[in-house]
Design a protein around this motif. Structure first.
Motif, PDB file in Angstrom:
ATOM      1  N   VAL A 140       0.859  -1.190   0.000  1.00  0.00           N
ATOM      2  CA  VAL A 140       0.000   0.000   0.000  1.00  0.00           C
ATOM      3  C   VAL A 140       0.888   1.231   0.000  1.00  0.00           C
ATOM      4  CG1 VAL A 140      -1.855   1.252   1.144  1.00  0.00           C
ATOM      5  CG2 VAL A 140      -1.743  -1.243   1.344  1.00  0.00           C
ATOM      6  N   GLN A 141       0.733   2.072  -1.010  1.00  0.00           N
ATOM      7  CA  GLN A 141       1.449   3.350  -1.023  1.00  0.00           C
ATOM      8  C   GLN A 141       0.608   4.431  -0.379  1.00  0.00           C
ATOM      9  OE1 GLN A 141       3.640   5.103  -4.308  1.00  0.00           O
ATOM     10  NE2 GLN A 141       2.615   7.071  -4.033  1.00  0.00           N
ATOM     11  N   PHE A 142       1.265   5.238   0.474  1.00  0.00           N
ATOM     12  CA  PHE A 142       0.739   6.535   0.864  1.00  0.00           C
ATOM     13  C   PHE A 142       1.786   7.574   0.517  1.00  0.00           C
ATOM     14  CE2 PHE A 142       0.662  10.134   3.787  1.00  0.00           C
ATOM     15  CZ  PHE A 142      -0.577  10.652   3.441  1.00  0.00           C
ATOM     16  N   GLY A 143       1.349   8.713  -0.015  1.00  0.00           N
ATOM     17  CA  GLY A 143       2.264   9.799  -0.289  1.00  0.00           C
ATOM     18  C   GLY A 143       1.943  10.522  -1.579  1.00  0.00           C
ATOM     19  N   TYR A 144       2.147  11.844  -1.576  1.00  0.00           N
ATOM     20  CA  TYR A 144       1.882  12.650  -2.769  1.00  0.00           C
ATOM     21  C   TYR A 144       2.606  13.985  -2.654  1.00  0.00           C
ATOM     22  CZ  TYR A 144      -1.191  15.696  -0.051  1.00  0.00           C
ATOM     23  OH  TYR A 144      -1.679  16.604   0.872  1.00  0.00           O
ATOM     24  N   SER A 145       2.676  14.693  -3.776  1.00  0.00           N
ATOM     25  CA  SER A 145       3.194  16.052  -3.814  1.00  0.00           C
ATOM     26  C   SER A 145       2.338  16.851  -4.782  1.00  0.00           C
ATOM     27  CB  SER A 145       4.655  16.055  -4.276  1.00  0.00           C
ATOM     28  OG  SER A 145       5.142  17.381  -4.405  1.00  0.00           O
ATOM     29  N   ASP A 146       1.835  18.012  -4.331  1.00  0.00           N
ATOM     30  CA  ASP A 146       0.943  18.798  -5.197  1.00  0.00           C
ATOM     31  C   ASP A 146       1.388  20.240  -5.384  1.00  0.00           C
ATOM     32  OD1 ASP A 146       0.395  19.933  -2.760  1.00  0.00           O
ATOM     33  OD2 ASP A 146      -1.737  19.429  -2.739  1.00  0.00           O
ATOM     34  N   ASN A 147       2.576  20.575  -4.850  1.00  0.00           N
ATOM     35  CA  ASN A 147       3.112  21.932  -5.009  1.00  0.00           C
ATOM     36  C   ASN A 147       2.187  23.005  -4.452  1.00  0.00           C
ATOM     37  OD1 ASN A 147       5.462  21.033  -6.452  1.00  0.00           O
ATOM     38  ND2 ASN A 147       4.153  20.746  -8.249  1.00  0.00           N
ATOM     39  N   SER A 148       1.346  22.613  -3.473  1.00  0.00           N
ATOM     40  CA  SER A 148       0.435  23.589  -2.866  1.00  0.00           C
ATOM     41  C   SER A 148       1.126  24.437  -1.812  1.00  0.00           C
ATOM     42  CB  SER A 148      -0.744  22.850  -2.219  1.00  0.00           C
ATOM     43  OG  SER A 148      -0.304  22.073  -1.115  1.00  0.00           O
ATOM     44  N   GLY A 149       2.262  23.979  -1.326  1.00  0.00           N
ATOM     45  CA  GLY A 149       2.933  24.668  -0.239  1.00  0.00           C
ATOM     46  C   GLY A 149       2.534  24.148   1.132  1.00  0.00           C
ATOM     47  N   TYR A 150       1.554  23.262   1.179  1.00  0.00           N
ATOM     48  CA  TYR A 150       1.084  22.726   2.458  1.00  0.00           C
ATOM     49  C   TYR A 150       1.594  21.318   2.722  1.00  0.00           C
ATOM     50  CZ  TYR A 150      -2.152  26.648   2.523  1.00  0.00           C
ATOM     51  OH  TYR A 150      -2.704  27.911   2.525  1.00  0.00           O
ATOM     52  N   GLY A 151       2.216  20.695   1.737  1.00  0.00           N
ATOM     53  CA  GLY A 151       2.685  19.325   1.905  1.00  0.00           C
ATOM     54  C   GLY A 151       4.148  19.189   1.564  1.00  0.00           C
ATOM     55  N   LEU A 152       4.575  17.945   1.368  1.00  0.00           N
ATOM     56  CA  LEU A 152       5.967  17.658   1.053  1.00  0.00           C
ATOM     57  C   LEU A 152       6.228  17.826  -0.441  1.00  0.00           C
ATOM     58  CD1 LEU A 152       6.449  14.491   3.296  1.00  0.00           C
ATOM     59  CD2 LEU A 152       7.184  16.836   3.781  1.00  0.00           C
ATOM     60  N   GLY A 153       7.499  17.953  -0.793  1.00  0.00           N
ATOM     61  CA  GLY A 153       7.878  18.124  -2.186  1.00  0.00           C
ATOM     62  C   GLY A 153       8.094  16.795  -2.892  1.00  0.00           C
ATOM     63  N   GLU A 154       8.474  16.876  -4.156  1.00  0.00           N
ATOM     64  CA  GLU A 154       8.660  15.674  -4.965  1.00  0.00           C
ATOM     65  C   GLU A 154       9.794  14.796  -4.452  1.00  0.00           C
ATOM     66  OE1 GLU A 154       9.034  16.576  -9.075  1.00  0.00           O
ATOM     67  OE2 GLU A 154       7.012  17.413  -9.250  1.00  0.00           O
ATOM     68  N   ASP A 155      10.729  15.369  -3.710  1.00  0.00           N
ATOM     69  CA  ASP A 155      11.838  14.568  -3.188  1.00  0.00           C
ATOM     70  C   ASP A 155      11.376  13.580  -2.128  1.00  0.00           C
ATOM     71  OD1 ASP A 155      11.224  16.631  -1.440  1.00  0.00           O
ATOM     72  OD2 ASP A 155      13.289  16.910  -0.767  1.00  0.00           O
ATOM     73  N   ALA A 156      10.146  13.729  -1.618  1.00  0.00           N
ATOM     74  CA  ALA A 156       9.610  12.814  -0.614  1.00  0.00           C
ATOM     75  C   ALA A 156       8.647  11.789  -1.202  1.00  0.00           C
ATOM     76  CB  ALA A 156       8.906  13.602   0.492  1.00  0.00           C
ATOM     77  N   LEU A 157       8.514  11.765  -2.534  1.00  0.00           N
ATOM     78  CA  LEU A 157       7.577  10.818  -3.128  1.00  0.00           C
ATOM     79  C   LEU A 157       8.024   9.373  -2.885  1.00  0.00           C
ATOM     80  CD1 LEU A 157       6.739  12.434  -6.591  1.00  0.00           C
ATOM     81  CD2 LEU A 157       5.216  12.170  -4.615  1.00  0.00           C
ATOM     82  N   PRO A 158       7.083   8.478  -2.603  1.00  0.00           N
ATOM     83  CA  PRO A 158       7.419   7.059  -2.493  1.00  0.00           C
ATOM     84  C   PRO A 158       8.005   6.542  -3.804  1.00  0.00           C
ATOM     85  CG  PRO A 158       5.255   7.494  -1.570  1.00  0.00           C
ATOM     86  CD  PRO A 158       5.664   8.745  -2.291  1.00  0.00           C
ATOM     87  N   PHE A 159       8.833   5.501  -3.700  1.00  0.00           N
ATOM     88  CA  PHE A 159       9.582   5.053  -4.875  1.00  0.00           C
ATOM     89  C   PHE A 159       9.831   3.556  -4.825  1.00  0.00           C
ATOM     90  CE2 PHE A 159      12.663   5.756  -1.567  1.00  0.00           C
ATOM     91  CZ  PHE A 159      13.528   4.682  -1.695  1.00  0.00           C
ATOM     92  N   LEU A 160      10.171   3.028  -5.985  1.00  0.00           N
ATOM     93  CA  LEU A 160      10.803   1.723  -6.133  1.00  0.00           C
ATOM     94  C   LEU A 160      12.115   1.946  -6.854  1.00  0.00           C
ATOM     95  CD1 LEU A 160       7.809  -0.491  -7.370  1.00  0.00           C
ATOM     96  CD2 LEU A 160       8.827  -0.493  -5.080  1.00  0.00           C
ATOM     97  N   GLU A 161      13.185   1.338  -6.368  1.00  0.00           N
ATOM     98  CA  GLU A 161      14.455   1.400  -7.065  1.00  0.00           C
ATOM     99  C   GLU A 161      15.140   0.049  -6.964  1.00  0.00           C
ATOM    100  OE1 GLU A 161      16.627   4.552  -5.203  1.00  0.00           O
ATOM    101  OE2 GLU A 161      17.541   3.219  -3.725  1.00  0.00           O
TER     102      GLU A 161
END
Length: 323
Positions: A140-161
């Motif tokens: 289950v993934q939780f996490g997003y970035s919307d550039n609203s200024g109220y949340g985290l940025g793209e560097d905090a997006l969940p990932f697979l590597e």
């Protein structure tokens, strides 16, 4: 139901599949101290010590934080995102789960964030048969970035590597919704309105190779109230090409004045990765080091010295051989 780990091949690759099933685990001792995928499932679903730490406020370092690796199979790796001063599931991440229910009104809140919606499931919350194709475990993934200024940025997006730093093609995964997101899509809650005729939510997967962005692919989890994902759906990632890393964002039209307002979750299972075919006669490479040998068995348990086309058990896993 046993999962098939290498189930297809073309002229130059085979697919290895991250199933999250315990019988396919061969990664050694994991973050929780266990030796299977199920030991990485938190209880309770919200605030548990695996995803939120002993204090409930997360972990102080990446070394301490929840993480997993599909060692000796796909080599996919993921860990919690950093945000708000700690590594915690509320900052984003991929959590292993086996919770499922077909009842979204009773189990469609954040306390059931790891519960997948299973229309063939039970009225209560069950722990078996809720994954893709009736398997037990999924992520289950939780996490997003919307550039609203109220949340985290793209560097905090969940990932697979890839933990071994190789670049590979992630062919596809299967995705669906948890009960929390689906309940909010259908009925809304105090933080968001239900999905209207012009509303939409989508998953955006972004591929990176050697830290350079190589492309994006998208899948809508809803496009108006009549088009909501309610079953496992194939998400084709192959057009990203060879990547070292893929991030996943959840975005949509819903905005309560503080940015994207729908619960930013999706569930996924059976992630298929392309691997070059070895030079062996069968084209089946060593998928897992556990019990690794050259003995094949048919589905009746009989040993086969020179297997022909068909499904066999090798190194404790099901494989398909096509000569």
């Amino acid at each position: 139901m046993s999962a098939i780990c290498a189930f297809a091949q073309s002229e130059n690759y085979e697919l290895r599949v991250l199933t999250f099933e315990d019988q396919d685990y061969c990664g050694g001792t994991n973050f929780s101290g266990g030796n299977d995928w199920s030991s990485l499932i938190d209880d309770p679903q919200y605030g548990g010590k695996l995803l939120y730490g002993q204090s409930g406020m997360g972990f102080n370092s990446l070394e301490e934080a929840y993480k997993w690796t599909d060692t000796n199979n796909t080599w996919l790796y993921s860990c919690l995102s950093e945000g708000y001063g700690s590594w915690c599931y509320w900052s984003g991440g991929h959590a292993i789960s086996n919770y499922g229910s077909k009842t979204i009104d009773a189990y469609g809140d954040y306390q059931h964030q790891l519960t997948v919606y299973n229309h063939n499931g039970t009225d209560d919350v069950s722990r078996t048969g809720n994954g893709h194709n009736g398997s037990d475990n999924f992520a289950v993934q939780f996490g997003y970035s919307d550039n609203s200024g109220y949340g985290l940025g793209e560097d905090a997006l969940p990932f697979l590597e890839f933990a071994d730093n190789e670049a590979r093609v992630i062919d596809h995964m299967w995705v669906t919704l948890n009960t929390y997101a689906l309940n909010c899509y259908v009925s809304g809650n105090d933080l968001t309105a239900k999905i209207g005729p012009d509303d939409w939510v989508k998953i955006v997967a972004t591929g990176y190779k050697n830290d350079a962005k190589v492309g994006t692919v998208e899948l809508y989890t809803c496009n108006g109230p009549e088009h909501i994902v309610t079953d496992w759906t194939k998400f084709d990632l192959s057009s990203l090409g060879e990547v070292n890393k893929v991030t996943f964002n959840i975005t949509g039209s819903s905005d309560n004045g503080y940015g994207f307002s729908q619960p930013a979750y999706f569930c996924y299972d059976d992630v298929a990765v392309r691997f070059p075919i070895s030079g062996s006669e069968t084209g089946v490479d060593d998928i897992c080091t556990k019990e690794a040998d050259d003995v094949y068995y048919d589905l009746q348990g009989r040993s086969v010295i020179n297997p022909s086309n068909g499904i066999y058990i090798h190194a404790g896993r099901k494989v398909i051989i096509r000569k």
